[in-house]
Design a protein around this motif. Structure first.
Motif, PDB file in Angstrom:
ATOM      1  N   PHE A 151     -18.998  -6.339  28.950  1.00  0.00           N
ATOM      2  CA  PHE A 151     -19.848  -5.606  29.890  1.00  0.00           C
ATOM      3  C   PHE A 151     -19.065  -5.228  31.143  1.00  0.00           C
ATOM      4  O   PHE A 151     -19.183  -4.104  31.643  1.00  0.00           O
ATOM      5  CB  PHE A 151     -21.069  -6.443  30.279  1.00  0.00           C
ATOM      6  CG  PHE A 151     -21.862  -5.838  31.400  1.00  0.00           C
ATOM      7  CD1 PHE A 151     -22.661  -4.727  31.173  1.00  0.00           C
ATOM      8  CD2 PHE A 151     -21.781  -6.351  32.684  1.00  0.00           C
ATOM      9  CE1 PHE A 151     -23.376  -4.141  32.204  1.00  0.00           C
ATOM     10  CE2 PHE A 151     -22.479  -5.775  33.720  1.00  0.00           C
ATOM     11  CZ  PHE A 151     -23.296  -4.663  33.486  1.00  0.00           C
ATOM     12  N   ALA A 152     -18.262  -6.180  31.669  1.00  0.00           N
ATOM     13  CA  ALA A 152     -17.478  -5.905  32.875  1.00  0.00           C
ATOM     14  C   ALA A 152     -16.520  -4.737  32.653  1.00  0.00           C
ATOM     15  O   ALA A 152     -16.380  -3.854  33.505  1.00  0.00           O
ATOM     16  CB  ALA A 152     -16.708  -7.154  33.293  1.00  0.00           C
ATOM     17  N   ASN A 155     -24.920  -9.543  38.314  1.00  0.00           N
ATOM     18  CA  ASN A 155     -26.220  -9.035  38.759  1.00  0.00           C
ATOM     19  C   ASN A 155     -26.519  -7.654  38.185  1.00  0.00           C
ATOM     20  O   ASN A 155     -27.677  -7.306  37.952  1.00  0.00           O
ATOM     21  CB  ASN A 155     -26.285  -9.000  40.286  1.00  0.00           C
ATOM     22  CG  ASN A 155     -26.412 -10.396  40.885  1.00  0.00           C
ATOM     23  OD1 ASN A 155     -26.781 -11.345  40.195  1.00  0.00           O
ATOM     24  ND2 ASN A 155     -26.100 -10.535  42.158  1.00  0.00           N
ATOM     25  N   ARG A 156     -25.476  -6.860  37.963  1.00  0.00           N
ATOM     26  CA  ARG A 156     -25.685  -5.551  37.332  1.00  0.00           C
ATOM     27  C   ARG A 156     -26.189  -5.736  35.895  1.00  0.00           C
ATOM     28  O   ARG A 156     -27.010  -4.957  35.420  1.00  0.00           O
ATOM     29  CB  ARG A 156     -24.388  -4.746  37.332  1.00  0.00           C
ATOM     30  CG  ARG A 156     -23.927  -4.340  38.713  1.00  0.00           C
ATOM     31  CD  ARG A 156     -23.432  -2.917  38.706  1.00  0.00           C
ATOM     32  NE  ARG A 156     -22.769  -2.555  39.944  1.00  0.00           N
ATOM     33  CZ  ARG A 156     -22.410  -1.322  40.240  1.00  0.00           C
ATOM     34  NH1 ARG A 156     -22.653  -0.339  39.388  1.00  0.00           N
ATOM     35  NH2 ARG A 156     -21.818  -1.038  41.379  1.00  0.00           N
ATOM     36  N   ALA A 157     -25.654  -6.746  35.229  1.00  0.00           N
ATOM     37  CA  ALA A 157     -26.111  -7.030  33.867  1.00  0.00           C
ATOM     38  C   ALA A 157     -27.574  -7.482  33.880  1.00  0.00           C
ATOM     39  O   ALA A 157     -28.349  -7.124  32.989  1.00  0.00           O
ATOM     40  CB  ALA A 157     -25.226  -8.094  33.229  1.00  0.00           C
ATOM     41  N   VAL A 158     -27.944  -8.255  34.894  1.00  0.00           N
ATOM     42  CA  VAL A 158     -29.344  -8.694  35.031  1.00  0.00           C
ATOM     43  C   VAL A 158     -30.247  -7.479  35.246  1.00  0.00           C
ATOM     44  O   VAL A 158     -31.322  -7.368  34.639  1.00  0.00           O
ATOM     45  CB  VAL A 158     -29.491  -9.697  36.199  1.00  0.00           C
ATOM     46  CG1 VAL A 158     -30.964 -10.016  36.446  1.00  0.00           C
ATOM     47  CG2 VAL A 158     -28.720 -10.981  35.899  1.00  0.00           C
ATOM     48  N   GLU A 159     -29.794  -6.555  36.109  1.00  0.00           N
ATOM     49  CA  GLU A 159     -30.576  -5.342  36.379  1.00  0.00           C
ATOM     50  C   GLU A 159     -30.811  -4.522  35.102  1.00  0.00           C
ATOM     51  O   GLU A 159     -31.861  -3.903  34.933  1.00  0.00           O
ATOM     52  CB  GLU A 159     -29.856  -4.470  37.407  1.00  0.00           C
ATOM     53  CG  GLU A 159     -29.855  -5.051  38.813  1.00  0.00           C
ATOM     54  CD  GLU A 159     -28.970  -4.264  39.755  1.00  0.00           C
ATOM     55  OE1 GLU A 159     -28.413  -3.230  39.317  1.00  0.00           O
ATOM     56  OE2 GLU A 159     -28.836  -4.669  40.925  1.00  0.00           O
ATOM     57  N   ARG A 160     -29.827  -4.538  34.218  1.00  0.00           N
ATOM     58  CA  ARG A 160     -29.941  -3.774  32.973  1.00  0.00           C
ATOM     59  C   ARG A 160     -30.635  -4.567  31.868  1.00  0.00           C
ATOM     60  O   ARG A 160     -30.678  -4.154  30.715  1.00  0.00           O
ATOM     61  CB  ARG A 160     -28.549  -3.331  32.506  1.00  0.00           C
ATOM     62  CG  ARG A 160     -27.861  -2.406  33.504  1.00  0.00           C
ATOM     63  CD  ARG A 160     -26.540  -1.881  32.963  1.00  0.00           C
ATOM     64  NE  ARG A 160     -25.799  -1.154  33.981  1.00  0.00           N
ATOM     65  CZ  ARG A 160     -24.677  -0.464  33.752  1.00  0.00           C
ATOM     66  NH1 ARG A 160     -24.174  -0.416  32.532  1.00  0.00           N
ATOM     67  NH2 ARG A 160     -24.063   0.167  34.735  1.00  0.00           N
ATOM     68  N   ASN A 195     -17.598 -10.793  43.781  1.00  0.00           N
ATOM     69  CA  ASN A 195     -17.512  -9.619  42.914  1.00  0.00           C
ATOM     70  C   ASN A 195     -17.904  -9.934  41.473  1.00  0.00           C
ATOM     71  O   ASN A 195     -18.492  -9.096  40.793  1.00  0.00           O
ATOM     72  CB  ASN A 195     -16.111  -9.018  42.993  1.00  0.00           C
ATOM     73  CG  ASN A 195     -15.909  -8.216  44.259  1.00  0.00           C
ATOM     74  OD1 ASN A 195     -16.386  -7.085  44.375  1.00  0.00           O
ATOM     75  ND2 ASN A 195     -15.222  -8.803  45.239  1.00  0.00           N
ATOM     76  N   LEU A 196     -17.587 -11.140  41.009  1.00  0.00           N
ATOM     77  CA  LEU A 196     -18.080 -11.552  39.687  1.00  0.00           C
ATOM     78  C   LEU A 196     -19.599 -11.602  39.704  1.00  0.00           C
ATOM     79  O   LEU A 196     -20.264 -11.205  38.744  1.00  0.00           O
ATOM     80  CB  LEU A 196     -17.520 -12.924  39.314  1.00  0.00           C
ATOM     81  CG  LEU A 196     -16.142 -12.991  38.656  1.00  0.00           C
ATOM     82  CD1 LEU A 196     -15.790 -14.440  38.343  1.00  0.00           C
ATOM     83  CD2 LEU A 196     -16.084 -12.157  37.380  1.00  0.00           C
ATOM     84  N   ARG A 197     -20.150 -12.083  40.814  1.00  0.00           N
ATOM     85  CA  ARG A 197     -21.614 -12.140  40.956  1.00  0.00           C
ATOM     86  C   ARG A 197     -22.215 -10.735  40.929  1.00  0.00           C
ATOM     87  O   ARG A 197     -23.270 -10.512  40.330  1.00  0.00           O
ATOM     88  CB  ARG A 197     -21.978 -12.846  42.262  1.00  0.00           C
ATOM     89  CG  ARG A 197     -23.477 -13.017  42.483  1.00  0.00           C
ATOM     90  CD  ARG A 197     -23.757 -13.809  43.743  1.00  0.00           C
ATOM     91  NE  ARG A 197     -23.238 -13.138  44.918  1.00  0.00           N
ATOM     92  CZ  ARG A 197     -23.196 -13.689  46.131  1.00  0.00           C
ATOM     93  NH1 ARG A 197     -23.627 -14.933  46.315  1.00  0.00           N
ATOM     94  NH2 ARG A 197     -22.705 -13.030  47.164  1.00  0.00           N
TER      95      ARG A 197
END
Length: 402
Positions: free
Chosen positions: A114-115, A189-194, A183-185
């Protein structure tokens, strides 16, 4: 909800190894995914769907079976993560979809995958600085973790504490460690948003703050020493010296802003530019020492004022970053020539200008405007960490009076 099982298919040839495969069942439809692993019938317990080893299993065969057990556990976790994500999406899905996501190398079921996909997306929409930051952070994490991807469920508090311990063992300072964690967070968090994972707050037990650090500045006499250095026999050092002085002459202009200055920005004795960091526009009266530096270098083949970005066919940002690294390496050598107690870097010019302006009793509001800070409060915080000599002298006087 879809279910996943590990199955064993015995070989039709007696005493030959059989095959392991995954069975995905959803809405009474079953699909199979081959694992590529081979077992003898005696090594598989169909009742508990697990690999078994007796006391006679040893050496290479035992190691092989242990590695297969680990791989099966990882794959099952990945399957469950994919199924959970599909369930959360509230969209109808099939067993084929589960198999497709599992089999796709581009699947974002893993944190690292994902990253990397996120970095690619950021580059495509022009957010290169964020993409570069995430790349740096991901590379650090992979040095700790290794190249194997991990499920979002594995990104937990324990893992982040282990990563923080790894960084400390590499002598990474708290602020740099915090930079990686923040930055890892952001990626997580972007993955959580998606809705690729649920929020588990894996960073709650690691440091994500910013320690107050002492800014590095040198007094006016050192600036004079740098200016008066004869480095004609060392062109690279002479070039680095000139860029350092240009930064100081232009009220501590940052290296990135210097790199992107264009000839058209200088008109009627005034240099006008926008800060790359904030977008704020600044105006600087053109002075003789600035022109003397410009006159030393041939930039006729480029639109830029300084010879930092030279090749119009190559990526400009890549050239700037390369030159910034080379500049700081050369400045450190100059600092050693002068016997400075601190490493000389391009930032020292900016810090020194602010510190010297403060020592000349120039008002905070003036320094703030000169440096392009968004508020006087920012300047006060900046100056507060620049120079502690006044406080040190006061403390010395008190101690001497004892």
């Amino acid at each position: 909800m879809a279910t996943i099982k590990v199955k064993f298919r015995a070989s039709s040839v007696e005493m030959k190894e059989g095959s392991l495969y995954y069975q995905v069942i959803h809405n009474r439809l079953a699909r199979q995914v081959h694992t590529g692993y081979k077992l003898f019938p005696s090594e598989w317990d169909a009742g508990i769907s697990e690999i078994v080893m007796d006391s006679g299993t040893e050496g290479g065969r035992r190691n092989y079976l242990l590695s297969v057990k680990t791989a099966l556990a990882d794959d099952l976790s990945r399957f469950r993560s994919i199924i959970a994500r599909l369930e959360r999406s509230d969209v109808m899905y099939t067993a084929d979809k589960v198999v497709e996501l599992f089999s796709s190398p581009a699947d974002c079921g893993g944190f690292v995958s994902f990253a990397r996909q996120l970095i690619k997306e950021l580059k495509q929409i022009g957010k290169r600085r964020t993409a570069e930051t995430y790349t740096t952070v991901l590379n650090s994490f992979l040095r700790f973790r290794g190249e194997r991807d991990l499920l979002f469920g594995e990104v937990d508090s324990n893992l982040m504490v282990e990563y923080e311990t790894f960084l400390k063992g590499c002598d990474v300072c708290p602020n740099s460690s915090s930079f990686y964690m923040r930055n890892l967070r952001a990626i997580y968090n972007r993955a959580v948003e998606r809705e690729l994972t649920v929020q588990r707050y894996p960073f709650r037990h690691v440091y994500t703050g910013v320690d107050k650090t002492v800014k590095r500045a040198v007094p006016l006499k050192v600036i004079r020493q740098i200016r008066d250095l004869d480095l004609t026999l060392s062109p690279m050092l002479d070039y680095a010296k000139d860029l350092f002085l240009f930064s100081f002459y232009t009220r501590g202009m940052s290296f990135v802003d210097m790199a992107y200055l264009k000839k058209k920005d200088l008109q009627n004795g005034v240099l006008a530019y926008r800060r790359q960091k904030t977008g704020q526009q600044l105006f600087i009266r053109w002075e003789k020492p600035m022109q003397e530096i410009i006159d030393k270098y041939d930039t006729s083949g480029t639109p830029y004022l300084l010879p930092i970005i030279r090749d119009m066919k190559e990526d400009a940002r890549k050239q700037y970053k390369s030159e910034a690294h080379r500049e700081n390496q050369s400045l450190k050598k100059i600092g050693k020539l002068l016997g400075l107690a601190i490493p000389l870097t391009s930032y020292v010019a900016r810090h020194s200008w602010a510190s010297i302006a403060k020592s000349k009793n120039i008002p905070i509001a003036t320094i703030s405007e000169a440096m392009g800070h968004d508020s006087e409060n920012t300047t006060r915080i900046y100056l507060a960490s620049l120079d502690t000599t006044v406080v040190d002298k006061a403390n010395s006087l008190i101690l001497k009076s004892l």
